[in-house]
Write an enzyme that holds these catalytic residues in place. Structure first.
Site, mmCIF file in Angstrom:
data_model
loop_
_atom_site.group_PDB
_atom_site.id
_atom_site.type_symbol
_atom_site.label_atom_id
_atom_site.label_comp_id
_atom_site.label_asym_id
_atom_site.label_seq_id
_atom_site.Cartn_x
_atom_site.Cartn_y
_atom_site.Cartn_z
ATOM 1 N N LYS A 13 0.839 -1.180 -0.031
ATOM 2 C CA LYS A 13 0.068 0.181 -0.051
ATOM 3 C C LYS A 13 0.800 1.340 0.034
ATOM 4 C CE LYS A 13 -2.274 -1.021 3.821
ATOM 5 N NZ LYS A 13 -1.613 -2.357 4.229
ATOM 6 N N ARG A 87 -9.813 0.245 8.903
ATOM 7 C CA ARG A 87 -9.202 -1.163 9.180
ATOM 8 C C ARG A 87 -10.340 -1.821 9.998
ATOM 9 N NH1 ARG A 87 -3.589 0.146 9.043
ATOM 10 N NH2 ARG A 87 -2.199 -1.583 9.702
ATOM 11 N N ARG A 126 11.967 -5.068 5.091
ATOM 12 C CA ARG A 126 11.964 -3.579 4.775
ATOM 13 C C ARG A 126 12.364 -2.597 5.601
ATOM 14 N NH1 ARG A 126 5.074 -2.854 4.949
ATOM 15 N NH2 ARG A 126 4.943 -2.838 7.404
ATOM 16 N N ARG A 159 14.338 0.975 10.490
ATOM 17 C CA ARG A 159 13.353 -0.102 10.374
ATOM 18 C C ARG A 159 12.298 0.172 11.541
ATOM 19 N NH1 ARG A 159 15.710 -4.580 7.464
ATOM 20 N NH2 ARG A 159 17.743 -3.801 6.754
ATOM 21 N N ARG A 171 -0.554 -8.731 13.371
ATOM 22 C CA ARG A 171 -1.222 -7.680 12.561
ATOM 23 C C ARG A 171 -2.043 -8.745 11.496
ATOM 24 N NH1 ARG A 171 4.142 -5.078 11.257
ATOM 25 N NH2 ARG A 171 3.073 -3.744 9.817
HETATM 26 P P1 AMP Z 1 0.538 0.580 9.445
HETATM 27 O O1 AMP Z 1 1.726 1.193 9.264
HETATM 28 O O2 AMP Z 1 -0.709 0.856 8.506
HETATM 29 O O3 AMP Z 1 1.170 -0.904 9.121
HETATM 30 O O4 AMP Z 1 0.014 0.503 10.890
HETATM 31 C C1 AMP Z 1 0.988 0.282 11.984
HETATM 32 C C2 AMP Z 1 0.174 -0.028 13.411
HETATM 33 O O5 AMP Z 1 -0.470 1.287 13.523
HETATM 34 C C3 AMP Z 1 -0.975 -1.039 13.150
HETATM 35 O O6 AMP Z 1 -0.496 -2.118 13.492
HETATM 36 C C4 AMP Z 1 -1.994 -0.522 14.291
HETATM 37 O O7 AMP Z 1 -1.491 -0.787 15.601
HETATM 38 C C5 AMP Z 1 -1.741 1.011 14.008
HETATM 39 N N1 AMP Z 1 -2.784 1.488 13.208
HETATM 40 C C6 AMP Z 1 -2.652 2.092 11.950
HETATM 41 N N2 AMP Z 1 -3.626 2.113 11.202
HETATM 42 C C7 AMP Z 1 -4.690 1.956 12.245
HETATM 43 C C8 AMP Z 1 -6.264 1.982 11.893
HETATM 44 N N3 AMP Z 1 -6.819 2.530 10.932
HETATM 45 N N4 AMP Z 1 -7.038 1.526 12.945
HETATM 46 C C9 AMP Z 1 -6.169 1.069 14.082
HETATM 47 N N5 AMP Z 1 -4.656 0.802 14.089
HETATM 48 C C10 AMP Z 1 -4.218 1.554 13.176
#
Ligand code: AMP
Length: 214
Positions: A13, A87, A126, A159, A171
């Protein structure tokens, strides 16, 4: 044109969003990036979110919806790319409301479909530029010049704390339990566009372009 990039962690993404920002002047709204910024600042939201993020669980709907609302007001008429949001179903409903209040509407929900074992490998390797955030990977995309960012020339890389196998599995479990159930919400509306996320970055990008231009 406002769009969502949907898919499990590591689906690509952020990589695709970066391209759309460069090529189309769209604005990437990543709740993950906003939360990491809050953690780095040490704000109240950041302190609350840090432990949850490190465990791989989801931060509360209220916090992430508020972050999106604040940032939506800054982007004016430019197209938004929602990356990592929504999400959950309550977040999807909150987004509808936030957009409607501003006279905006979702054009496409692009679902990046990927093989899960590949994700663990993708995420494990990554890293990104500490200055501009450009994404890299130990196996798939190293900087062209050793230790120098292709985009901004920076020399510091980082990282993520949550890019380890145990947290990635959590996740992914969260994605299945809470995020996948929102797919029918958009399918019923006729705006869900599945794309093969296992193809090369360029092929995925071309598929997204044809959806946006189609
Ligand atoms: P990401 O960078 O999108 O992989 O998000 C990293 C972490 O941030 C996730 O594993 C969640 O703990 C939190 N997070 C990011 N976006 C959301 C969301 N829309 N709802 C809830 N938690 C989020």
């Amino acid at each position: 044109m406002d769009i969502i990039l949907l898919g499990p962690p590591g689906a690509g993404k952020g990589t695709q969003a970066e391209r759309l920002v460069t090529n189309r002047g769209m604005v990437q709204l990543s709740t993950g990036d906003m939360l990491r910024a809050a953690v780095a600042e040490g704000s109240a939201v950041g302190r609350e979110a840090k432990a949850v993020m490190d465990s791989g669980a989801l931060v509360s709907d209220a916090i992430v919806s508020a972050l999106i609302g604040e940032n939506l007001d800054r982007i004016e008429t430019r197209g938004a790319i929602f990356d990592g949001f929504p999400r959950t179903l309550p977040q999807a409903e909150a987004l509808d409301l936030l957009l409607a209040e501003r006279g905006r509407k979702l054009a496409h929900v692009i679902e990046l479909e990927v093989d899960e074992e590949a994700l663990v490998e993708r995420i494990g390797g990554r890293f990104s530029c500490g200055t501009c955030g450009a994404p890299y990977h130990d196996r798939f995309k190293l900087p062209k010049v050793d230790d120098q960012c292709d985009v901004c020339g920076g020399h510091a890389f980082r990282r993520r704390d949550d890019d380890n196998e145990q947290t990635v599995r959590r996740r992914l479990a969260e994605y299945h339990a809470k995020t996948q159930p929102i797919l029918p919400f958009y399918a019923e509306r006729g705006i869900l566009r599945p794309v093969d996320g296992m193809a090369s970055v360029e092929t995925v990008a071309a598929a997204i372009d044809s959806i946006l231009d189609g």
